[in-house]
Design an enzyme around this catalytic site. Structure first.
Site, PDB file in Angstrom:
ATOM      1  N   LYS A  43       0.843  -1.205   0.000  1.00  0.00           N
ATOM      2  CA  LYS A  43       0.000   0.000   0.000  1.00  0.00           C
ATOM      3  C   LYS A  43       0.881   1.261   0.000  1.00  0.00           C
ATOM      4  CE  LYS A  43      -0.292  -0.299   5.042  1.00  0.00           C
ATOM      5  NZ  LYS A  43      -1.081  -0.820   6.177  1.00  0.00           N
ATOM      6  N   TYR A  84      16.272  30.799   6.378  1.00  0.00           N
ATOM      7  CA  TYR A  84      15.111  31.571   6.829  1.00  0.00           C
ATOM      8  C   TYR A  84      15.147  31.802   8.336  1.00  0.00           C
ATOM      9  CZ  TYR A  84      12.619  30.938   2.369  1.00  0.00           C
ATOM     10  OH  TYR A  84      12.228  30.973   1.057  1.00  0.00           O
TER      11      TYR A  84
HETATM   12  C1  LIG Z   1      -0.309  -1.779   6.879  1.00  0.00           C
HETATM   13  C2  LIG Z   1      -0.925  -3.072   7.248  1.00  0.00           C
HETATM   14  C3  LIG Z   1      -0.148  -4.246   7.319  1.00  0.00           C
HETATM   15  C4  LIG Z   1       1.353  -4.222   7.266  1.00  0.00           C
HETATM   16  O1  LIG Z   1       1.814  -3.762   8.516  1.00  0.00           O
HETATM   17  P1  LIG Z   1       3.381  -3.570   8.829  1.00  0.00           P
HETATM   18  O2  LIG Z   1       3.397  -3.130  10.246  1.00  0.00           O
HETATM   19  O3  LIG Z   1       3.857  -2.522   7.898  1.00  0.00           O
HETATM   20  O4  LIG Z   1       4.035  -4.883   8.605  1.00  0.00           O
HETATM   21  C5  LIG Z   1      -0.810  -5.451   7.507  1.00  0.00           C
HETATM   22  N1  LIG Z   1      -2.151  -5.496   7.659  1.00  0.00           N
HETATM   23  C6  LIG Z   1      -2.927  -4.384   7.642  1.00  0.00           C
HETATM   24  C7  LIG Z   1      -4.391  -4.504   7.831  1.00  0.00           C
HETATM   25  C8  LIG Z   1      -2.336  -3.139   7.441  1.00  0.00           C
HETATM   26  O5  LIG Z   1      -3.104  -2.043   7.431  1.00  0.00           O
END
Ligand SMILES: *Cc1c(COP(=O)(O)O)cnc(C)c1O
Length: 347
Positions: free
Chosen positions: A35, A244
């Protein structure tokens, strides 16, 4: 060319996936969470590298991300969508063969009405209160859902980055109770859950951050390497200021290099005061405020002006940066932005 160079080490990524895969028994499938554009590192390249290494199932947050992954991978690998089946997703789910993780009775009805017979998974809430069905809703839907034959039943852990947190055992118990006797593959663990041991693994694990070199997977190989070119450098006399707001004043003769990245590139303004960039092994402190596109760096102690300075690499990783501003490696990675020249290593 003055854009910074973000090198994604696909060899390290694959090594991390294999290392996490080896934490569970051979019967447990290790998926990959890609994702948010593969945690900012490029979902298409990440997914292709992991598919070549043997990953057969990918997870994304929203259907649009799933569509991009399908385009990158072609038919075959299973692409699961955490947000489930939202209004407007039907065509994407159908045409690109995505598998929504159904979060509610409403989503279940939408899915079976719009795409009868299309695959889906079930997401249960075991205490995080974020996504998925809670026990009463699941009890109401259970029989109907099971007749339709879900491909997976999953839940997500709230405190898996802290193995001693009592929430972990609580969620494990809740998940076991809610899924008892189901003849469907089950998944509870992300990176943190994998590290907590086999009772959390069930049939499938869903690592994200550990693949990309972040905590809580302390043994992970760094995947993101970020180097920023020096545009120019200058000598300041004592009492001269940088950037700045004149927030830093040279106490003595100082050589300042100006590099070609800033907060628009995910090097957040708050990082400024404690941040070092690296010339090889030599730390060079940031001076003055981080601008949108530029940062001043103290190179007085270097023998010559370097061509570039390293932000992420062997000297410091995403969690070192995160630690400076009380955030997590996930946020550093996903903030990196679109302006870098991206290179792949070990593809
Ligand atoms: C983001 C997510 C993961 C992965 O989690 P990590 O801590 O990055 O390994 C797995 N399951 C769900 C539902 C997530 O939202």
């Amino acid at each position: 060319m003055s854009s910074g160079s973000l090198t994604i080490d696909l060899g390290a990524l694959v090594a991390n996936w294999r290392a996490l895969d080896s934490r569970s028994s051979a019967q447990v499938e290790t998926a990959a969470v890609v994702k948010a554009d593969g945690y900012g590192l490029g979902a298409a390249q990440v997914a292709r590298a992991l598919a070549r290494a043997g990953a057969r199932r990918f997870f994304v947050a929203i259907a649009e991300e799933g569509a991009a992954i399908r385009q990158a991978l072609g038919p075959g690998p299973e692409i699961n969508v955490f947000s489930g089946h939202m209004p407007g997703d039907t065509e994407m789910i159908h045409d690109l063969q995505l598998v929504p993780m159904i979060n509610s009775i409403d989503q279940m009805l939408r899915h079976v009405e719009a795409l009868p017979g299309a695959p889906f998974g079930i997401q249960l809430d075991t205490g995080m209160n974020r996504l998925g069905m809670e026990p009463p809703e699941w009890a109401a839907l259970h029989d109907i859902a099971m007749q339709q034959g879900p491909t997976l039943v999953m839940s997500h852990m709230a405190c898996a980055d802290d193995p001693d947190h009592p929430m972990n055992a609580h969620q494990l118990r809740a998940f076991s109770e809610m899924t008892q006797g189901l003849n469907v593959p089950r998944s509870l663990a992300a990176t943190g859950g994998i590290l907590m041991g086999p009772e959390y693994h069930f049939d499938l694990t869903r690592p994200g951050i550990g693949l990309y070199g972040g905590l809580p997977f302390a043994e992970a190989h760094p995947v993101a390497h970020l180097s920023i070119p020096v545009i120019q450098s200058r000598w300041l006399g004592p009492g001269e200021t940088v950037g700045y707001g004149n927030t830093w004043t040279a106490p003595h003769d100082t050589r300042i290099a100006t590099i070609a990245a800033g907060y628009a590139d995910g090097i957040m303004r708050l990082l400024g005061p404690g941040l070092n960039l690296y010339a090889g092994h030599t730390p060079c402190p940031v001076r003055g405020r981080i601008s949108m596109d530029l940062i001043g760096v103290d190179i007085t102690h270097l023998p010559e002006e370097p061509a570039a300075l390293e932000v992420l690499g062997m000297q410091q990783g995403v969690d070192d940066l995160a630690g400076l501003i009380d955030t997590i490696g996930y946020e550093i990675l996903t903030s990196l932005g679109g302006r870098y020249t991206r290179r792949l290593h070990g593809a």
